[in-house]
Write a protein that holds these residues in place. Sequence first.
Motif, PDB file in Angstrom:
ATOM      1  N   VAL A  95     -85.370  59.476  96.986  1.00 42.85           N
ATOM      2  CA  VAL A  95     -85.874  58.931  95.722  1.00 42.85           C
ATOM      3  C   VAL A  95     -87.400  58.875  95.720  1.00 42.85           C
ATOM      4  CG1 VAL A  95     -85.894  56.889  94.234  1.00 42.85           C
ATOM      5  CG2 VAL A  95     -83.747  57.639  95.281  1.00 42.85           C
ATOM      6  N   ARG A  96     -87.985  58.490  96.861  1.00 41.32           N
ATOM      7  CA  ARG A  96     -89.449  58.421  96.936  1.00 41.32           C
ATOM      8  C   ARG A  96     -90.071  59.810  96.891  1.00 41.32           C
ATOM      9  NH1 ARG A  96     -91.574  53.375  98.655  1.00 41.32           N
ATOM     10  NH2 ARG A  96     -93.426  54.418  99.463  1.00 41.32           N
ATOM     11  N   ARG A  97     -89.421  60.774  97.533  1.00 39.21           N
ATOM     12  CA  ARG A  97     -89.946  62.137  97.512  1.00 39.21           C
ATOM     13  C   ARG A  97     -89.983  62.687  96.094  1.00 39.21           C
ATOM     14  NH1 ARG A  97     -86.792  67.306 100.101  1.00 39.21           N
ATOM     15  NH2 ARG A  97     -88.248  68.925  99.408  1.00 39.21           N
ATOM     16  N   ALA A  98     -88.968  62.330  95.301  1.00 33.00           N
ATOM     17  CA  ALA A  98     -88.896  62.836  93.932  1.00 33.00           C
ATOM     18  C   ALA A  98     -90.053  62.331  93.087  1.00 33.00           C
ATOM     19  CB  ALA A  98     -87.564  62.450  93.294  1.00 33.00           C
ATOM     20  N   ARG A  99     -90.577  61.158  93.421  1.00 32.79           N
ATOM     21  CA  ARG A  99     -91.713  60.640  92.649  1.00 32.79           C
ATOM     22  C   ARG A  99     -93.036  60.811  93.384  1.00 32.79           C
ATOM     23  NH1 ARG A  99     -89.412  55.149  93.888  1.00 32.79           N
ATOM     24  NH2 ARG A  99     -90.956  54.026  95.152  1.00 32.79           N
ATOM     25  N   GLY A 100     -93.020  61.618  94.448  1.00 33.04           N
ATOM     26  CA  GLY A 100     -94.250  61.954  95.148  1.00 33.04           C
ATOM     27  C   GLY A 100     -94.786  60.871  96.034  1.00 33.04           C
ATOM     28  N   ALA A 129     -87.730  68.500  87.103  1.00 25.32           N
ATOM     29  CA  ALA A 129     -87.348  67.434  86.177  1.00 25.32           C
ATOM     30  C   ALA A 129     -85.859  67.155  86.346  1.00 25.32           C
ATOM     31  CB  ALA A 129     -87.644  67.832  84.733  1.00 25.32           C
ATOM     32  N   PRO A 130     -85.431  65.910  86.086  1.00 26.78           N
ATOM     33  CA  PRO A 130     -84.009  65.589  86.188  1.00 26.78           C
ATOM     34  C   PRO A 130     -83.237  66.130  84.989  1.00 26.78           C
ATOM     35  CG  PRO A 130     -85.222  63.664  85.454  1.00 26.78           C
ATOM     36  CD  PRO A 130     -86.251  64.719  85.769  1.00 26.78           C
ATOM     37  N   LYS A 131     -81.966  66.456  85.230  1.00 29.55           N
ATOM     38  CA  LYS A 131     -81.112  66.970  84.168  1.00 29.55           C
ATOM     39  C   LYS A 131     -79.925  66.055  83.881  1.00 29.55           C
ATOM     40  CE  LYS A 131     -82.136  71.820  85.313  1.00 29.55           C
ATOM     41  NZ  LYS A 131     -81.520  73.136  85.711  1.00 29.55           N
ATOM     42  N   THR A 132     -79.432  65.383  84.894  1.00 33.87           N
ATOM     43  CA  THR A 132     -78.250  64.541  84.733  1.00 33.87           C
ATOM     44  C   THR A 132     -78.619  63.240  84.045  1.00 33.87           C
ATOM     45  OG1 THR A 132     -77.271  65.463  86.751  1.00 33.87           O
ATOM     46  CG2 THR A 132     -76.372  63.376  85.945  1.00 33.87           C
ATOM     47  N   ILE A 179     -76.525  57.956  90.341  1.00 34.55           N
ATOM     48  CA  ILE A 179     -77.127  59.013  89.528  1.00 34.55           C
ATOM     49  C   ILE A 179     -78.582  59.248  89.921  1.00 34.55           C
ATOM     50  CG2 ILE A 179     -77.752  59.670  87.163  1.00 34.55           C
ATOM     51  CD1 ILE A 179     -75.252  58.138  86.231  1.00 34.55           C
ATOM     52  N   ALA A 180     -79.269  58.187  90.358  1.00 35.04           N
ATOM     53  CA  ALA A 180     -80.676  58.338  90.747  1.00 35.04           C
ATOM     54  C   ALA A 180     -80.837  59.382  91.845  1.00 35.04           C
ATOM     55  CB  ALA A 180     -81.245  56.999  91.211  1.00 35.04           C
ATOM     56  N   GLU A 181     -79.841  59.492  92.730  1.00 33.52           N
ATOM     57  CA  GLU A 181     -79.941  60.456  93.821  1.00 33.52           C
ATOM     58  C   GLU A 181     -79.904  61.893  93.302  1.00 33.52           C
ATOM     59  OE1 GLU A 181     -76.663  59.156  96.107  1.00 33.52           O
ATOM     60  OE2 GLU A 181     -77.790  57.633  97.202  1.00 33.52           O
ATOM     61  N   ILE A 182     -78.942  62.197  92.438  1.00 33.05           N
ATOM     62  CA  ILE A 182     -78.850  63.567  91.940  1.00 33.05           C
ATOM     63  C   ILE A 182     -80.038  63.894  91.037  1.00 33.05           C
ATOM     64  CG2 ILE A 182     -77.401  63.020  89.913  1.00 33.05           C
ATOM     65  CD1 ILE A 182     -75.959  65.691  90.448  1.00 33.05           C
ATOM     66  N   ARG A 183     -80.557  62.907  90.306  1.00 31.17           N
ATOM     67  CA  ARG A 183     -81.746  63.136  89.487  1.00 31.17           C
ATOM     68  C   ARG A 183     -82.968  63.412  90.377  1.00 31.17           C
ATOM     69  NH1 ARG A 183     -81.995  61.398  84.072  1.00 31.17           N
ATOM     70  NH2 ARG A 183     -84.100  60.553  84.404  1.00 31.17           N
ATOM     71  N   SER A 184     -83.010  62.765  91.554  1.00 30.97           N
ATOM     72  CA  SER A 184     -84.100  63.026  92.491  1.00 30.97           C
ATOM     73  C   SER A 184     -84.026  64.448  93.019  1.00 30.97           C
ATOM     74  CB  SER A 184     -84.042  62.028  93.655  1.00 30.97           C
ATOM     75  OG  SER A 184     -84.270  60.707  93.203  1.00 30.97           O
ATOM     76  N   VAL A 185     -82.821  64.897  93.363  1.00 30.00           N
ATOM     77  CA  VAL A 185     -82.650  66.268  93.841  1.00 30.00           C
ATOM     78  C   VAL A 185     -83.046  67.264  92.751  1.00 30.00           C
ATOM     79  CG1 VAL A 185     -80.936  67.986  94.549  1.00 30.00           C
ATOM     80  CG2 VAL A 185     -80.880  65.681  95.525  1.00 30.00           C
ATOM     81  N   GLU A 186     -82.627  66.990  91.525  1.00 27.90           N
ATOM     82  CA  GLU A 186     -82.984  67.882  90.405  1.00 27.90           C
ATOM     83  C   GLU A 186     -84.491  67.936  90.197  1.00 27.90           C
ATOM     84  OE1 GLU A 186     -78.855  67.175  87.838  1.00 27.90           O
ATOM     85  OE2 GLU A 186     -80.643  65.973  87.444  1.00 27.90           O
ATOM     86  N   THR A 187     -85.151  66.807  90.352  1.00 29.27           N
ATOM     87  CA  THR A 187     -86.607  66.766  90.188  1.00 29.27           C
ATOM     88  C   THR A 187     -87.291  67.591  91.266  1.00 29.27           C
ATOM     89  OG1 THR A 187     -86.517  64.574  89.158  1.00 29.27           O
ATOM     90  CG2 THR A 187     -88.623  65.253  90.128  1.00 29.27           C
TER      91      THR A 187
END
Length: 322
Positions: free
Chosen positions: A93-98, A287-290, A274-282
């Motif tokens: 989650v932290r990686r997805a937001r840099g 950008a997140p898709k789910t 859902i936050a996990e899959i949105r992080s992977v998508e990002t």
Amino acid sequence: MKLASLKGGRDGRLAVVSRDLSRCADAAAVAPTMQTALDEWDAIAPKLRDIADALETGRIPHAPFDQAQCAAPLPRAHGWADGSAYVNHVALVRRARGAELPESFWTDPLMYRGASDGFRGARDPLRGDAAWGIDLEAEVGVIVGDVPMGAGMATAAAAIRLILILNDVSFRNLIPGELAKGFGFLQGKGQTAFSPVAVTPDEPGAAWDGAKLSGPLLSSVNGKPFGRPDAGIDMTFDFPTLIAHAAKTRPLLNGVIVGSGTPIGEDGVGYSCIAEIRSVETIRHGAPKTPFLDYGDRVRIEMNDAEGRSIFGVIEQEVVRC
């Protein structure tokens, strides 16, 4: 032994449930509520086990067990502390937001103290505003007996009374604003829902090693599989570690619930929120898709034993407008 709190009053009515979750027996003669049983566990647990044994052999009156009539095993508790035992979840989650992951996260558990004055039953609706970013969080948790301040690992492990699963609801769009203030969570967390039954540590058999529960934690949204990560894999901090962490500066009263956070797995295993899959998508697509949950969506969470039999019953909630 499997225990449930049937709906009725603020604290429910304690019942002993058969291993196949088909029947239940009233436990009022031994303890009217789960909290009563926990308050005198050493004396009451053997009597509850006698009821459980008699229920399995049909030697006592019983009724069909209806999971929809269950409150949370503890409808309200002395405390609720949720850890983030799977550090790979936090890192993702932290990686997805840099944001970088501090090294201390691998050695010192991340934990918050949540509201415990009112939990949701397994079939109670999930209430929220879709604009808040409603998310499920499938987790394993334990209910403890008294834990003294500064307890060590052995004392913490011995305090585990019951195991359950839960949906630690998050409102993802509210959390960043709270964290930006340097405080939280409060509004960013909805009411936690718990499985119909809580079980004693002997019930899962070899899946429980005294510190963590192994096996796929199954979740689905609107009937479609969402995740099945193994709760025993990549658990950086086991339950004795989480309990000892929570008790470092104050004692825990019996009936406090400690959660593990969400296990995570990719490569077809799926996710627990859902936050996990949105992080992977990002990370993968920029950008997140789910989308987060919407009104009318149905969330299902359960865990089965090696023979495919439900251990805790099923959490199944419909998202409704608050």
